[in-house]
Design a protein around this motif. Structure first.
Motif, PDB file in Angstrom:
ATOM      1  N   HIS A  12       0.838  -1.196   0.000  1.00 15.58           N
ATOM      2  CA  HIS A  12       0.000   0.000   0.000  1.00 15.58           C
ATOM      3  C   HIS A  12       0.876   1.250   0.000  1.00 15.58           C
ATOM      4  CE1 HIS A  12       1.095   0.447   4.223  1.00 15.58           C
ATOM      5  NE2 HIS A  12       0.782  -0.832   4.391  1.00 15.58           N
ATOM      6  N   ILE A  13       0.284   2.400  -0.252  1.00 15.28           N
ATOM      7  CA  ILE A  13       1.035   3.644  -0.159  1.00 15.28           C
ATOM      8  C   ILE A  13       1.492   3.838   1.285  1.00 15.28           C
ATOM      9  CG2 ILE A  13      -0.226   4.722  -2.060  1.00 15.28           C
ATOM     10  CD1 ILE A  13      -1.716   6.418   0.051  1.00 15.28           C
ATOM     11  N   THR A  14       2.544   4.587   1.478  1.00 19.69           N
ATOM     12  CA  THR A  14       3.053   4.825   2.826  1.00 19.69           C
ATOM     13  C   THR A  14       2.340   6.021   3.448  1.00 19.69           C
ATOM     14  OG1 THR A  14       4.787   6.357   2.118  1.00 19.69           O
ATOM     15  CG2 THR A  14       5.311   3.991   2.087  1.00 19.69           C
ATOM     16  N   THR A  15       2.487   6.152   4.761  1.00 20.32           N
ATOM     17  CA  THR A  15       1.904   7.319   5.434  1.00 20.32           C
ATOM     18  C   THR A  15       2.575   8.605   4.962  1.00 20.32           C
ATOM     19  OG1 THR A  15       3.410   6.965   7.310  1.00 20.32           O
ATOM     20  CG2 THR A  15       1.190   6.041   7.487  1.00 20.32           C
ATOM     21  N   HIS A  16       3.843   8.528   4.589  1.00 22.83           N
ATOM     22  CA  HIS A  16       4.544   9.709   4.067  1.00 22.83           C
ATOM     23  C   HIS A  16       3.976  10.132   2.716  1.00 22.83           C
ATOM     24  CE1 HIS A  16       7.511   9.849   7.248  1.00 22.83           C
ATOM     25  NE2 HIS A  16       7.818   8.575   7.059  1.00 22.83           N
ATOM     26  N   GLN A  17       3.683   9.146   1.870  1.00 18.79           N
ATOM     27  CA  GLN A  17       3.071   9.456   0.574  1.00 18.79           C
ATOM     28  C   GLN A  17       1.688  10.070   0.773  1.00 18.79           C
ATOM     29  OE1 GLN A  17       3.495   5.413  -0.911  1.00 18.79           O
ATOM     30  NE2 GLN A  17       4.909   6.110  -2.499  1.00 18.79           N
ATOM     31  N   TYR A  18       0.945   9.490   1.687  1.00 18.54           N
ATOM     32  CA  TYR A  18      -0.382  10.014   2.000  1.00 18.54           C
ATOM     33  C   TYR A  18      -0.290  11.451   2.505  1.00 18.54           C
ATOM     34  CZ  TYR A  18      -4.926  10.237   4.463  1.00 18.54           C
ATOM     35  OH  TYR A  18      -6.163  10.608   4.922  1.00 18.54           O
ATOM     36  N   ALA A  19       0.688  11.713   3.369  1.00 23.46           N
ATOM     37  CA  ALA A  19       0.876  13.064   3.914  1.00 23.46           C
ATOM     38  C   ALA A  19       1.186  14.065   2.801  1.00 23.46           C
ATOM     39  CB  ALA A  19       1.993  13.059   4.944  1.00 23.46           C
ATOM     40  N   ARG A  20       2.007  13.660   1.848  1.00 23.33           N
ATOM     41  CA  ARG A  20       2.340  14.560   0.733  1.00 23.33           C
ATOM     42  C   ARG A  20       1.103  14.877  -0.099  1.00 23.33           C
ATOM     43  NH1 ARG A  20       7.251  11.515   0.517  1.00 23.33           N
ATOM     44  NH2 ARG A  20       6.410  10.146  -1.112  1.00 23.33           N
ATOM     45  N   ILE A  21       0.250  13.879  -0.282  1.00 25.20           N
ATOM     46  CA  ILE A  21      -0.984  14.086  -1.047  1.00 25.20           C
ATOM     47  C   ILE A  21      -1.894  15.080  -0.322  1.00 25.20           C
ATOM     48  CG2 ILE A  21      -3.103  12.969  -1.869  1.00 25.20           C
ATOM     49  CD1 ILE A  21      -1.408  10.420  -2.299  1.00 25.20           C
ATOM     50  N   VAL A  22      -2.010  14.928   0.998  1.00 29.51           N
ATOM     51  CA  VAL A  22      -2.833  15.842   1.788  1.00 29.51           C
ATOM     52  C   VAL A  22      -2.301  17.271   1.676  1.00 29.51           C
ATOM     53  CG1 VAL A  22      -3.597  16.464   4.116  1.00 29.51           C
ATOM     54  CG2 VAL A  22      -3.615  14.066   3.391  1.00 29.51           C
ATOM     55  N   LYS A  23      -0.986  17.445   1.774  1.00 32.51           N
ATOM     56  CA  LYS A  23      -0.382  18.772   1.640  1.00 32.51           C
ATOM     57  C   LYS A  23      -0.724  19.386   0.281  1.00 32.51           C
ATOM     58  CE  LYS A  23       2.176  18.808   5.512  1.00 32.51           C
ATOM     59  NZ  LYS A  23       2.008  19.793   6.607  1.00 32.51           N
ATOM     60  N   LYS A  24      -0.703  18.561  -0.749  1.00 32.81           N
ATOM     61  CA  LYS A  24      -1.034  19.043  -2.088  1.00 32.81           C
ATOM     62  C   LYS A  24      -2.487  19.490  -2.169  1.00 32.81           C
ATOM     63  CE  LYS A  24      -1.643  16.092  -5.427  1.00 32.81           C
ATOM     64  NZ  LYS A  24      -1.422  15.069  -6.482  1.00 32.81           N
ATOM     65  N   TRP A  25      -3.381  18.732  -1.533  1.00 37.37           N
ATOM     66  CA  TRP A  25      -4.797  19.097  -1.546  1.00 37.37           C
ATOM     67  C   TRP A  25      -5.030  20.455  -0.908  1.00 37.37           C
ATOM     68  CZ3 TRP A  25      -6.590  13.725   0.666  1.00 37.37           C
ATOM     69  CH2 TRP A  25      -6.622  12.790  -0.373  1.00 37.37           C
ATOM     70  N   VAL A  26      -4.499  20.645   0.289  1.00 41.08           N
ATOM     71  CA  VAL A  26      -4.761  21.904   0.992  1.00 41.08           C
ATOM     72  C   VAL A  26      -4.089  23.076   0.278  1.00 41.08           C
ATOM     73  CG1 VAL A  26      -5.144  20.781   3.208  1.00 41.08           C
ATOM     74  CG2 VAL A  26      -2.854  21.593   2.639  1.00 41.08           C
ATOM     75  N   GLY A  27      -2.919  22.829  -0.275  1.00 43.35           N
ATOM     76  CA  GLY A  27      -2.237  23.883  -1.012  1.00 43.35           C
ATOM     77  C   GLY A  27      -2.968  24.286  -2.269  1.00 43.35           C
ATOM     78  N   SER A  28      -3.714  23.339  -2.864  1.00 44.81           N
ATOM     79  CA  SER A  28      -4.419  23.618  -4.115  1.00 44.81           C
ATOM     80  C   SER A  28      -5.540  24.639  -3.953  1.00 44.81           C
ATOM     81  CB  SER A  28      -4.993  22.325  -4.704  1.00 44.81           C
ATOM     82  OG  SER A  28      -6.109  21.862  -3.948  1.00 44.81           O
ATOM     83  N   ILE A  29      -6.010  24.835  -2.710  1.00 42.54           N
ATOM     84  CA  ILE A  29      -7.069  25.831  -2.491  1.00 42.54           C
ATOM     85  C   ILE A  29      -6.545  27.035  -1.709  1.00 42.54           C
ATOM     86  CG2 ILE A  29      -8.941  24.141  -2.667  1.00 42.54           C
ATOM     87  CD1 ILE A  29      -9.158  24.249   0.420  1.00 42.54           C
ATOM     88  N   GLY A  30      -5.232  27.197  -1.718  1.00 45.14           N
ATOM     89  CA  GLY A  30      -4.638  28.385  -1.138  1.00 45.14           C
ATOM     90  C   GLY A  30      -4.397  28.357   0.354  1.00 45.14           C
ATOM     91  N   LEU A  31      -4.491  27.183   0.981  1.00 49.38           N
ATOM     92  CA  LEU A  31      -4.227  27.082   2.418  1.00 49.38           C
ATOM     93  C   LEU A  31      -2.740  26.842   2.654  1.00 49.38           C
ATOM     94  CD1 LEU A  31      -7.226  24.807   3.494  1.00 49.38           C
ATOM     95  CD2 LEU A  31      -7.065  27.302   3.654  1.00 49.38           C
ATOM     96  N   ASP A  32      -2.275  27.171   3.843  1.00 45.31           N
ATOM     97  CA  ASP A  32      -0.880  26.982   4.221  1.00 45.31           C
ATOM     98  C   ASP A  32      -0.661  25.521   4.609  1.00 45.31           C
ATOM     99  OD1 ASP A  32       1.637  26.937   5.299  1.00 45.31           O
ATOM    100  OD2 ASP A  32       1.276  28.496   6.802  1.00 45.31           O
ATOM    101  N   PRO A  33       0.057  24.744   3.799  1.00 44.69           N
ATOM    102  CA  PRO A  33       0.250  23.320   4.094  1.00 44.69           C
ATOM    103  C   PRO A  33       0.920  23.042   5.430  1.00 44.69           C
ATOM    104  CG  PRO A  33       0.880  23.819   1.832  1.00 44.69           C
ATOM    105  CD  PRO A  33       0.688  25.135   2.521  1.00 44.69           C
ATOM    106  N   SER A  34       1.632  24.017   5.993  1.00 47.80           N
ATOM    107  CA  SER A  34       2.347  23.785   7.242  1.00 47.80           C
ATOM    108  C   SER A  34       1.424  23.645   8.442  1.00 47.80           C
ATOM    109  CB  SER A  34       3.355  24.910   7.504  1.00 47.80           C
ATOM    110  OG  SER A  34       2.697  26.129   7.802  1.00 47.80           O
ATOM    111  N   VAL A  35       0.182  24.084   8.326  1.00 44.87           N
ATOM    112  CA  VAL A  35      -0.741  23.980   9.461  1.00 44.87           C
ATOM    113  C   VAL A  35      -1.814  22.911   9.245  1.00 44.87           C
ATOM    114  CG1 VAL A  35      -0.382  26.338  10.244  1.00 44.87           C
ATOM    115  CG2 VAL A  35      -2.163  25.889   8.565  1.00 44.87           C
ATOM    116  N   TYR A  36      -1.603  22.079   8.216  1.00 46.52           N
ATOM    117  CA  TYR A  36      -2.525  20.979   7.939  1.00 46.52           C
ATOM    118  C   TYR A  36      -1.724  19.699   7.728  1.00 46.52           C
ATOM    119  CZ  TYR A  36      -5.931  24.688   7.104  1.00 46.52           C
ATOM    120  OH  TYR A  36      -6.743  25.782   7.251  1.00 46.52           O
TER     121      TYR A  36
END
Length: 204
Positions: free
Chosen positions: A125-149
């Motif tokens: 399966h994907i790793t938790t690190h890969q999952y975390a990178r995907i989440v950062k990309k999602w929040v960044g795509s709508i203009g949110l600061d990835p460092s607080v998500y």
């Protein structure tokens, strides 16, 4: 005797502490972007993460059979949590079922397959690190600061919305799979806010 002052604190310049949950309009903003971009896997992953409220270690290890029977995604599912070894149940809403079914069909997954298979390592399966990178990309795509998500953002989002609408801590405790209420209270960070709301409603 002198001590070196060259070492900086580990958290210098970093945002630490509990990660923010997504607001309802932010959830929809990400969902719509994924739908428009026809990101079949990421849309299914995002919707499932919001509904299941699982920790990242449990989210990445979901098997198709955990959430599906006879080719159809279940309305409710149950998994055993890695951290507590306790089972937790979660709802799978219609929009999530549709997106996950589309992903399973597109990828040709079967019952014993991981729901989020690795693109690099076969039968993993994907790793938790890969999952975390995907989440950062999602929040960044709508203009949110990835460092607080982070991945815990998705675990907290629906739970926080449920609490705000119902004020039912016991329900949220069960949905998050917490073993005691104090963990849920700390997790939601609701004590001070609730106390102030009560105080503001009383005039002397």
């Amino acid at each position: 005797m002198t001590f070196s002052t060259s070492h900086s604190p580990w958290n210098k310049g970093k945002r630490v502490g509990q990660k923010l949950p997504l607001k309802l309009e932010q959830i929809w903003a990400i969902r719509i972007r994924l739908e428009i971009a026809e990101k079949i896997r990421e849309l299914a992953m995002f919707n499932m993460a919001i509904d299941c409220k699982l920790r990242s270690c449990d989210m990445v290890k979901l098997l198709v059979r955990d959430i599906s029977r006879n080719g159809e995604v279940l309305e409710r599912a149950q998994v055993v949590q890695q951290k507590t070894s306790q089972p937790v149940r979660f709802e799978i809403t219609k929009k999530t079922r549709e997106s996950v079914e589309a992903w399973i069909k597109y990828r040709g997954l079967t019952g014993m397959d991981y729901l989020w298979p690795s693109r690099i390592r076969r039968c993993d399966h994907i790793t938790t690190h890969q999952y975390a990178r995907i989440v950062k990309k999602w929040v960044g795509s709508i203009g949110l600061d990835p460092s607080v998500y982070a991945t815990h953002t998705l675990r907290r989002s629906k739970a926080t919305l449920i609490y705000k609408q119902t004020k039912n801590l016991r329900a949220v405790q069960l949905l998050l799979g917490h073993t005691n209420m104090s963990s849920t209270v700390r997790y939601l960070g609701v004590e001070v806010e609730d106390a102030l709301e009560i105080a503001e409603s009383i005039e002397i």
